[in-house]
Design an enzyme around this catalytic site. Sequence first.
Site, PDB file in Angstrom:
ATOM      1  N   HIS A 160       0.278  11.427 -30.784  1.00  0.00           N
ATOM      2  CA  HIS A 160      -0.259  10.131 -30.343  1.00  0.00           C
ATOM      3  C   HIS A 160      -0.942   9.390 -31.485  1.00  0.00           C
ATOM      4  O   HIS A 160      -0.809   8.173 -31.611  1.00  0.00           O
ATOM      5  CB  HIS A 160      -1.261  10.331 -29.208  1.00  0.00           C
ATOM      6  CG  HIS A 160      -0.627  10.662 -27.894  1.00  0.00           C
ATOM      7  ND1 HIS A 160      -1.269  11.388 -26.918  1.00  0.00           N
ATOM      8  CD2 HIS A 160       0.602  10.376 -27.399  1.00  0.00           C
ATOM      9  CE1 HIS A 160      -0.453  11.534 -25.881  1.00  0.00           C
ATOM     10  NE2 HIS A 160       0.680  10.934 -26.150  1.00  0.00           N
ATOM     11  N   HIS A 192       1.058  16.693 -29.029  1.00  0.00           N
ATOM     12  CA  HIS A 192       0.849  15.297 -28.641  1.00  0.00           C
ATOM     13  C   HIS A 192      -0.448  14.717 -29.173  1.00  0.00           C
ATOM     14  O   HIS A 192      -0.570  13.506 -29.321  1.00  0.00           O
ATOM     15  CB  HIS A 192       0.858  15.174 -27.108  1.00  0.00           C
ATOM     16  CG  HIS A 192       2.248  15.203 -26.543  1.00  0.00           C
ATOM     17  ND1 HIS A 192       3.098  16.269 -26.716  1.00  0.00           N
ATOM     18  CD2 HIS A 192       2.955  14.284 -25.824  1.00  0.00           C
ATOM     19  CE1 HIS A 192       4.253  16.014 -26.107  1.00  0.00           C
ATOM     20  NE2 HIS A 192       4.184  14.817 -25.567  1.00  0.00           N
ATOM     21  N   HIS A 244       8.908   8.610 -29.690  1.00  0.00           N
ATOM     22  CA  HIS A 244       7.897   9.540 -29.199  1.00  0.00           C
ATOM     23  C   HIS A 244       8.222  10.977 -29.621  1.00  0.00           C
ATOM     24  O   HIS A 244       7.353  11.709 -30.104  1.00  0.00           O
ATOM     25  CB  HIS A 244       7.819   9.429 -27.675  1.00  0.00           C
ATOM     26  CG  HIS A 244       6.841  10.376 -27.039  1.00  0.00           C
ATOM     27  ND1 HIS A 244       5.482  10.256 -27.216  1.00  0.00           N
ATOM     28  CD2 HIS A 244       7.028  11.462 -26.244  1.00  0.00           C
ATOM     29  CE1 HIS A 244       4.865  11.230 -26.542  1.00  0.00           C
ATOM     30  NE2 HIS A 244       5.782  11.967 -25.956  1.00  0.00           N
ATOM     31  N   LYS A 296       2.582  11.209 -12.333  1.00  0.00           N
ATOM     32  CA  LYS A 296       1.809  10.178 -13.033  1.00  0.00           C
ATOM     33  C   LYS A 296       2.588   8.885 -13.078  1.00  0.00           C
ATOM     34  O   LYS A 296       3.748   8.852 -13.492  1.00  0.00           O
ATOM     35  CB  LYS A 296       1.549  10.612 -14.467  1.00  0.00           C
ATOM     36  CG  LYS A 296       0.439  11.598 -14.658  1.00  0.00           C
ATOM     37  CD  LYS A 296       0.179  11.667 -16.150  1.00  0.00           C
ATOM     38  CE  LYS A 296      -0.723  12.788 -16.546  1.00  0.00           C
ATOM     39  NZ  LYS A 296      -0.913  12.780 -18.018  1.00  0.00           N
ATOM     40  N   ARG A 355      -3.429  21.555 -17.389  1.00  0.00           N
ATOM     41  CA  ARG A 355      -2.412  20.562 -17.690  1.00  0.00           C
ATOM     42  C   ARG A 355      -2.452  20.084 -19.146  1.00  0.00           C
ATOM     43  O   ARG A 355      -1.475  19.574 -19.667  1.00  0.00           O
ATOM     44  CB  ARG A 355      -2.612  19.373 -16.740  1.00  0.00           C
ATOM     45  CG  ARG A 355      -1.464  18.402 -16.689  1.00  0.00           C
ATOM     46  CD  ARG A 355      -1.488  17.708 -15.342  1.00  0.00           C
ATOM     47  NE  ARG A 355      -0.643  16.532 -15.320  1.00  0.00           N
ATOM     48  CZ  ARG A 355      -0.248  15.939 -14.197  1.00  0.00           C
ATOM     49  NH1 ARG A 355      -0.610  16.428 -13.038  1.00  0.00           N
ATOM     50  NH2 ARG A 355       0.510  14.880 -14.223  1.00  0.00           N
ATOM     51  N   ASN A 365      -0.088  18.831 -23.793  1.00  0.00           N
ATOM     52  CA  ASN A 365      -0.387  18.015 -24.960  1.00  0.00           C
ATOM     53  C   ASN A 365      -0.049  18.710 -26.268  1.00  0.00           C
ATOM     54  O   ASN A 365      -0.354  18.180 -27.338  1.00  0.00           O
ATOM     55  CB  ASN A 365      -1.868  17.622 -24.968  1.00  0.00           C
ATOM     56  CG  ASN A 365      -2.125  16.438 -24.061  1.00  0.00           C
ATOM     57  OD1 ASN A 365      -1.229  15.630 -23.824  1.00  0.00           O
ATOM     58  ND2 ASN A 365      -3.337  16.344 -23.554  1.00  0.00           N
ATOM     59  N   LYS A 394       6.976  22.700 -16.389  1.00  0.00           N
ATOM     60  CA  LYS A 394       6.008  21.641 -16.128  1.00  0.00           C
ATOM     61  C   LYS A 394       5.509  21.730 -14.689  1.00  0.00           C
ATOM     62  O   LYS A 394       4.320  21.552 -14.427  1.00  0.00           O
ATOM     63  CB  LYS A 394       6.600  20.264 -16.414  1.00  0.00           C
ATOM     64  CG  LYS A 394       5.550  19.157 -16.248  1.00  0.00           C
ATOM     65  CD  LYS A 394       5.914  17.834 -16.864  1.00  0.00           C
ATOM     66  CE  LYS A 394       4.757  16.843 -16.692  1.00  0.00           C
ATOM     67  NZ  LYS A 394       5.089  15.494 -17.147  1.00  0.00           N
ATOM     68  N   GLU A 406      -5.245  17.089 -13.213  1.00  0.00           N
ATOM     69  CA  GLU A 406      -5.535  17.113 -14.638  1.00  0.00           C
ATOM     70  C   GLU A 406      -6.904  17.626 -15.005  1.00  0.00           C
ATOM     71  O   GLU A 406      -7.564  17.076 -15.884  1.00  0.00           O
ATOM     72  CB  GLU A 406      -5.429  15.704 -15.218  1.00  0.00           C
ATOM     73  CG  GLU A 406      -4.069  15.135 -15.120  1.00  0.00           C
ATOM     74  CD  GLU A 406      -3.882  14.101 -16.200  1.00  0.00           C
ATOM     75  OE1 GLU A 406      -4.426  13.023 -16.018  1.00  0.00           O
ATOM     76  OE2 GLU A 406      -3.228  14.404 -17.196  1.00  0.00           O
ATOM     77  N   GLU A 461      10.588  17.373 -26.685  1.00  0.00           N
ATOM     78  CA  GLU A 461       9.752  17.818 -25.560  1.00  0.00           C
ATOM     79  C   GLU A 461      10.185  19.197 -25.056  1.00  0.00           C
ATOM     80  O   GLU A 461       9.358  20.002 -24.631  1.00  0.00           O
ATOM     81  CB  GLU A 461       9.814  16.812 -24.400  1.00  0.00           C
ATOM     82  CG  GLU A 461       9.129  15.483 -24.662  1.00  0.00           C
ATOM     83  CD  GLU A 461       7.592  15.558 -24.658  1.00  0.00           C
ATOM     84  OE1 GLU A 461       7.031  16.493 -24.048  1.00  0.00           O
ATOM     85  OE2 GLU A 461       6.974  14.678 -25.280  1.00  0.00           O
ATOM     86  N   ARG A 505       0.812  -1.235   0.000  1.00  0.00           N
ATOM     87  CA  ARG A 505       0.000   0.000   0.000  1.00  0.00           C
ATOM     88  C   ARG A 505       0.836   1.270   0.000  1.00  0.00           C
ATOM     89  O   ARG A 505       0.387   2.316   0.483  1.00  0.00           O
ATOM     90  CB  ARG A 505      -0.976   0.012   1.165  1.00  0.00           C
ATOM     91  CG  ARG A 505      -1.975  -1.138   1.112  1.00  0.00           C
ATOM     92  CD  ARG A 505      -3.219  -0.883   1.937  1.00  0.00           C
ATOM     93  NE  ARG A 505      -4.091  -2.048   1.898  1.00  0.00           N
ATOM     94  CZ  ARG A 505      -4.076  -3.029   2.789  1.00  0.00           C
ATOM     95  NH1 ARG A 505      -3.227  -2.967   3.790  1.00  0.00           N
ATOM     96  NH2 ARG A 505      -4.889  -4.039   2.672  1.00  0.00           N
TER      97      ARG A 505
END
Lengths: 360, 360
Positions: B251, B247, B263, B142, B240, B244, B226, B236, B184, B120
């Site tokens: 994606h 992206h 990427h 994340k 945020r 993207n 960031k 989010e 990036e 946990r």
Amino acid sequence: MRVLRVETAEPYEILIGGGLLTEIPQDLPQVLETRHLALITDETVRDLVAEDLARILTEAGFRTEIFSFPPGEASKNMETVVQLSRSMVRAGFDRRSAVLAVGGGVVGDVAGFLASIYLRGVPYVQVPTTLLAQVDSSVGGKTGVDLPEGKNLLGTFYQPRRVYIDYGVLTTLPLSHLRNGLAEVVKYGAALDRGLFEFLEAQAEALLAYHPEPLEEIIYQSCRLKAEVVSRDEREAGLRRVLNFGHTLGHALEAALNYQILHGEAVAVGMVAAARLSEALGVAEEPVAERLEALLLRLGLPVRLPEGVAPEALPAFLSADKKVWHGRLTMVLLRRLGEFVFYEDPPRESLLEVLKEISI
Amino acid sequence: MRVLRVETAEPYEILIGGGLLTEIPQDLPQVLETRHLALITDETVRDLVAEDLARILTEAGFRTEIFSFPPGEASKNMETVVQLSRSMVRAGFDRRSAVLAVGGGVVGDVAGFLASIYLRGVPYVQVPTTLLAQVDSSVGGKTGVDLPEGKNLLGTFYQPRRVYIDYGVLTTLPLSHLRNGLAEVVKYGAALDRGLFEFLEAQAEALLAYHPEPLEEIIYQSCRLKAEVVSRDEREAGLRRVLNFGHTLGHALEAALNYQILHGEAVAVGMVAAARLSEALGVAEEPVAERLEALLLRLGLPVRLPEGVAPEALPAFLSADKKVWHGRLTMVLLRRLGEFVFYEDPPRESLLEVLKEISI
């Protein structure tokens, strides 16, 4: 109906009442913004309760889908969580949906864990359907699954938005399940609240006959006691270990029997051992074991080691517990009924002596 | 060395420096109470970096064990998490131990997720070893793994206790990995910070030669930007989504090519498309696409759709994104270099027009 507010970092309320299931649709919008619900349950509870609840919700305008898995501890693993998640993704459940956990402890642990990691977390609501889950899993926010190496090794702390406890559903289950939960209630009374212990003594037969008033009272008191403990110790640093009264030896017994014993039965025997140990070590300031045993017997719970379990075999299972969870073994003993004390590393000989006393 | 404090609910610091790895042992006790460390990495980084780091830690008195898995996105699943967990349990890692994530984005996502659910939750520290991970995964909390149905569908928000960014390790990897991360960094500059964009224009060749000063500067600025975005939007909800930029189409391109593209390369093409769309829709108040393309070309990044990708094929992959994450498609466009705007549901024809322009 009674309402208990649980003051964790994100507070929530437990609603307790007979026939409460039918009131869920009108209450849910107070805690959930969505009307898209994944109802997680096992295949037994699906037939007994979940299908009915899904119908009630659908009729009230919720978009509800049931996802179930085979009942029992054997399903409490990551494979079940992955399969449920995949089904939910394919069914279109997104971040704006929520999870309803409908069932006993395994369902609550699995569904709570799933909710905590699905798309990095969606809200969830609990509908515990066994007395054990009602008094034990409704408070604390523990979720998790087992690994082959041990129980509850992977999980999260994740609080529900609401808990609905309908003790009316308890009659759908065999009496042994009620007894299983009553063992945990005895635990709260014996370790934390003499008033609750004496209430159980006064109402034992009424409880076994499913009388609603005493059921509502013991569920409320158990959740209240657990909430008090947990709110002071949300991350399990110390005080929360009081909830292990009867569980240290209970877990050892479960492990020794490869979990072929009901949790409540193992805890009952574990409490008897802890009470006797409290007397043997001079911790108890009044006789505690005899009165505890008498209550457990009236509730139809065991007070002796099951046949075939050698007292000498149990300490080995204790050290496994010890290794994973703490550097040392902290046992919960009784100063008197309703008042616990922590006791570090009790002498092995005293422990063995007590176990021999209660072996058949 | 530079230090960036990230103000999430539980704040932590990012340390950025050349040769920082050797300083980890003396700094760790500031953020961890334990000296028992599970070093999670992949089999490639194990040889390049992790074995060295483990030796440094062991010599300083830490009890360190390495757990590795095959490199690549294919390992980013629950099976890897379960296998790592089981190995850690068998090796005796308890609640008083901690996880060190040493590697690129996949290692960070897997190890962070593992740390968040192991018993946990145990503390963890990040040592990102690719530029992409250094500027992207160090901030935001994340974690997660993929399901066959899609990427990052199971995970948690879980902050590290510390992030150590040693840009000295970047020379152990091929130049394509550096370019991958630079895409990036261009994103942060183009969408959020004209000064960073112009710094990249001034230092493009020095960066590709691994000069330490400009590397330290762009890593610091990217993490700072960031962190600013994330601290205002930890869960989010809205802002945020600016991250993207490039992206959304990136994606789609990755999905269309079944992830057989780096990427950063997909994001580079996605940024070009977004910049051209900004001009086509009259959102841009200055020319943005030409200068962006020029910088990307100097950094060795693509500015056109790869051969074999039909412009008409991409919108289908956009709607998959849309379905899982939002009711509608929010694209990040540019008002000028360094200044983004959100744009809801851009007309399909304009999008297709732009994609045709940049197809070879």
